[in-house]
Write a protein that holds these residues in place. Sequence first.
Motif, PDB file in Angstrom:
ATOM      1  N   VAL A 132       0.842  -1.198   0.000  1.00 20.61           N
ATOM      2  CA  VAL A 132       0.000   0.000   0.000  1.00 20.61           C
ATOM      3  C   VAL A 132       0.875   1.246   0.000  1.00 20.61           C
ATOM      4  CG1 VAL A 132      -1.662   1.303   1.384  1.00 20.61           C
ATOM      5  CG2 VAL A 132      -1.958  -1.167   1.073  1.00 20.61           C
ATOM      6  N   ARG A 133       1.958   1.213   0.748  1.00 17.93           N
ATOM      7  CA  ARG A 133       2.871   2.365   0.796  1.00 17.93           C
ATOM      8  C   ARG A 133       3.369   2.721  -0.612  1.00 17.93           C
ATOM      9  NH1 ARG A 133       6.188   5.015   4.348  1.00 17.93           N
ATOM     10  NH2 ARG A 133       5.584   3.649   6.057  1.00 17.93           N
ATOM     11  N   HIS A 134       3.743   1.719  -1.392  1.00 14.58           N
ATOM     12  CA  HIS A 134       4.237   1.968  -2.745  1.00 14.58           C
ATOM     13  C   HIS A 134       3.154   2.581  -3.631  1.00 14.58           C
ATOM     14  CE1 HIS A 134       7.044  -1.292  -1.383  1.00 14.58           C
ATOM     15  NE2 HIS A 134       7.885  -0.338  -1.744  1.00 14.58           N
ATOM     16  N   ALA A 135       1.921   2.123  -3.468  1.00 12.07           N
ATOM     17  CA  ALA A 135       0.821   2.694  -4.248  1.00 12.07           C
ATOM     18  C   ALA A 135       0.606   4.160  -3.885  1.00 12.07           C
ATOM     19  CB  ALA A 135      -0.459   1.896  -4.010  1.00 12.07           C
ATOM     20  N   LEU A 136       0.706   4.471  -2.592  1.00 13.49           N
ATOM     21  CA  LEU A 136       0.526   5.862  -2.157  1.00 13.49           C
ATOM     22  C   LEU A 136       1.646   6.751  -2.677  1.00 13.49           C
ATOM     23  CD1 LEU A 136      -0.614   5.268   1.523  1.00 13.49           C
ATOM     24  CD2 LEU A 136      -2.045   5.822  -0.447  1.00 13.49           C
ATOM     25  N   ILE A 137       2.853   6.230  -2.681  1.00  9.79           N
ATOM     26  CA  ILE A 137       3.985   6.991  -3.225  1.00  9.79           C
ATOM     27  C   ILE A 137       3.745   7.257  -4.714  1.00  9.79           C
ATOM     28  CG2 ILE A 137       6.444   6.881  -3.811  1.00  9.79           C
ATOM     29  CD1 ILE A 137       6.805   5.292  -1.147  1.00  9.79           C
ATOM     30  N   GLY A 138       3.327   6.226  -5.437  1.00 10.13           N
ATOM     31  CA  GLY A 138       3.100   6.362  -6.879  1.00 10.13           C
ATOM     32  C   GLY A 138       1.991   7.339  -7.226  1.00 10.13           C
ATOM     33  N   ALA A 139       1.017   7.470  -6.334  1.00  9.88           N
ATOM     34  CA  ALA A 139      -0.112   8.371  -6.582  1.00  9.88           C
ATOM     35  C   ALA A 139       0.053   9.708  -5.866  1.00  9.88           C
ATOM     36  CB  ALA A 139      -1.405   7.703  -6.133  1.00  9.88           C
ATOM     37  N   ASN A 140       1.188   9.903  -5.210  1.00 13.33           N
ATOM     38  CA  ASN A 140       1.479  11.140  -4.474  1.00 13.33           C
ATOM     39  C   ASN A 140       0.506  11.414  -3.325  1.00 13.33           C
ATOM     40  OD1 ASN A 140       3.785  11.916  -6.027  1.00 13.33           O
ATOM     41  ND2 ASN A 140       2.385  12.566  -7.653  1.00 13.33           N
ATOM     42  N   PHE A 141       0.153  10.360  -2.580  1.00 10.27           N
ATOM     43  CA  PHE A 141      -0.728  10.526  -1.433  1.00 10.27           C
ATOM     44  C   PHE A 141      -0.056  10.160  -0.107  1.00 10.27           C
ATOM     45  CE2 PHE A 141      -4.051  10.427  -4.682  1.00 10.27           C
ATOM     46  CZ  PHE A 141      -4.877  11.449  -4.238  1.00 10.27           C
ATOM     47  N   LEU A 142       1.203   9.726  -0.131  1.00 11.01           N
ATOM     48  CA  LEU A 142       1.845   9.293   1.111  1.00 11.01           C
ATOM     49  C   LEU A 142       1.931  10.432   2.125  1.00 11.01           C
ATOM     50  CD1 LEU A 142       3.156   7.046   2.718  1.00 11.01           C
ATOM     51  CD2 LEU A 142       5.356   7.718   1.741  1.00 11.01           C
ATOM     52  N   GLU A 143       2.231  11.634   1.671  1.00 14.91           N
ATOM     53  CA  GLU A 143       2.362  12.768   2.592  1.00 14.91           C
ATOM     54  C   GLU A 143       1.049  13.031   3.332  1.00 14.91           C
ATOM     55  OE1 GLU A 143       4.438  16.154   1.012  1.00 14.91           O
ATOM     56  OE2 GLU A 143       3.364  17.502   2.347  1.00 14.91           O
ATOM     57  N   GLU A 144      -0.078  12.904   2.636  1.00 12.34           N
ATOM     58  CA  GLU A 144      -1.372  13.117   3.297  1.00 12.34           C
ATOM     59  C   GLU A 144      -1.611  12.082   4.390  1.00 12.34           C
ATOM     60  OE1 GLU A 144      -4.808  13.902   0.901  1.00 12.34           O
ATOM     61  OE2 GLU A 144      -3.567  14.684  -0.730  1.00 12.34           O
ATOM     62  N   VAL A 145      -1.204  10.845   4.144  1.00 12.36           N
ATOM     63  CA  VAL A 145      -1.368   9.787   5.157  1.00 12.36           C
ATOM     64  C   VAL A 145      -0.433  10.052   6.329  1.00 12.36           C
ATOM     65  CG1 VAL A 145      -1.104   7.311   5.580  1.00 12.36           C
ATOM     66  CG2 VAL A 145      -2.160   8.116   3.451  1.00 12.36           C
ATOM     67  N   GLU A 146       0.760  10.518   6.054  1.00 14.68           N
ATOM     68  CA  GLU A 146       1.705  10.834   7.132  1.00 14.68           C
ATOM     69  C   GLU A 146       1.212  11.996   7.990  1.00 14.68           C
ATOM     70  OE1 GLU A 146       5.852   9.271   5.121  1.00 14.68           O
ATOM     71  OE2 GLU A 146       5.329  11.379   4.898  1.00 14.68           O
ATOM     72  N   GLY A 186      -1.919  12.300   8.786  1.00 14.26           N
ATOM     73  CA  GLY A 186      -3.048  11.854   9.584  1.00 14.26           C
ATOM     74  C   GLY A 186      -4.221  11.244   8.852  1.00 14.26           C
ATOM     75  N   LYS A 187      -4.245  11.332   7.527  1.00 19.33           N
ATOM     76  CA  LYS A 187      -5.356  10.710   6.808  1.00 19.33           C
ATOM     77  C   LYS A 187      -5.188   9.197   6.828  1.00 19.33           C
ATOM     78  CE  LYS A 187      -6.788  14.524   3.932  1.00 19.33           C
ATOM     79  NZ  LYS A 187      -7.178  14.946   2.592  1.00 19.33           N
ATOM     80  N   LYS A 188      -6.264   8.479   6.592  1.00 20.79           N
ATOM     81  CA  LYS A 188      -6.274   7.015   6.610  1.00 20.79           C
ATOM     82  C   LYS A 188      -6.509   6.478   5.195  1.00 20.79           C
ATOM     83  CE  LYS A 188      -6.462   6.826  11.207  1.00 20.79           C
ATOM     84  NZ  LYS A 188      -5.492   6.272  12.047  1.00 20.79           N
ATOM     85  N   VAL A 189      -6.154   5.205   5.019  1.00 23.83           N
ATOM     86  CA  VAL A 189      -6.336   4.542   3.725  1.00 23.83           C
ATOM     87  C   VAL A 189      -7.367   3.431   3.894  1.00 23.83           C
ATOM     88  CG1 VAL A 189      -5.194   3.328   1.838  1.00 23.83           C
ATOM     89  CG2 VAL A 189      -3.900   4.963   3.224  1.00 23.83           C
ATOM     90  N   TYR A 190      -8.317   3.364   2.955  1.00 26.47           N
ATOM     91  CA  TYR A 190      -9.393   2.373   2.998  1.00 26.47           C
ATOM     92  C   TYR A 190      -9.452   1.631   1.667  1.00 26.47           C
ATOM     93  CZ  TYR A 190     -10.740   5.155   7.004  1.00 26.47           C
ATOM     94  OH  TYR A 190     -10.728   5.810   8.206  1.00 26.47           O
ATOM     95  N   ASP A 191      -9.828   0.355   1.736  1.00 31.23           N
ATOM     96  CA  ASP A 191     -10.013  -0.412   0.504  1.00 31.23           C
ATOM     97  C   ASP A 191     -11.413  -0.149  -0.046  1.00 31.23           C
ATOM     98  OD1 ASP A 191     -11.786  -1.982   1.981  1.00 31.23           O
ATOM     99  OD2 ASP A 191     -10.393  -3.665   2.174  1.00 31.23           O
ATOM    100  N   GLN A 192     -11.753  -0.827  -1.146  1.00 32.62           N
ATOM    101  CA  GLN A 192     -13.032  -0.557  -1.807  1.00 32.62           C
ATOM    102  C   GLN A 192     -14.236  -0.999  -0.995  1.00 32.62           C
ATOM    103  OE1 GLN A 192     -10.530  -2.565  -3.014  1.00 32.62           O
ATOM    104  NE2 GLN A 192     -11.361  -3.964  -4.539  1.00 32.62           N
ATOM    105  N   TRP A 193     -14.016  -1.746   0.088  1.00 32.86           N
ATOM    106  CA  TRP A 193     -15.124  -2.172   0.951  1.00 32.86           C
ATOM    107  C   TRP A 193     -15.215  -1.321   2.216  1.00 32.86           C
ATOM    108  CZ3 TRP A 193     -11.692  -5.865  -1.112  1.00 32.86           C
ATOM    109  CH2 TRP A 193     -12.204  -6.550  -2.217  1.00 32.86           C
ATOM    110  N   GLY A 194     -14.363  -0.307   2.325  1.00 34.37           N
ATOM    111  CA  GLY A 194     -14.403   0.576   3.472  1.00 34.37           C
ATOM    112  C   GLY A 194     -13.573   0.134   4.657  1.00 34.37           C
TER     113      GLY A 194
END
Length: 60
Positions: free
Chosen positions: A18-32, A34-42
Amino acid sequence: MTVTVNNVEVHLPTGMTVRHALIGANFLEEVEKGKKVYDQWGNEVGLAGALWDGMVLEVR
């Protein structure tokens, strides 16, 4: 494999996390910040979580 993060497609080799996907989509900083990551089922997923082709992630 192709993973989608907040409607951004990321192409990754098999075995990435998941970390690699966030890096590739430029979202890792947002998670760092405080935002959370959810799959397609919530379900909340961790940064070390496994990915599969077609997986959809949402950062919120």
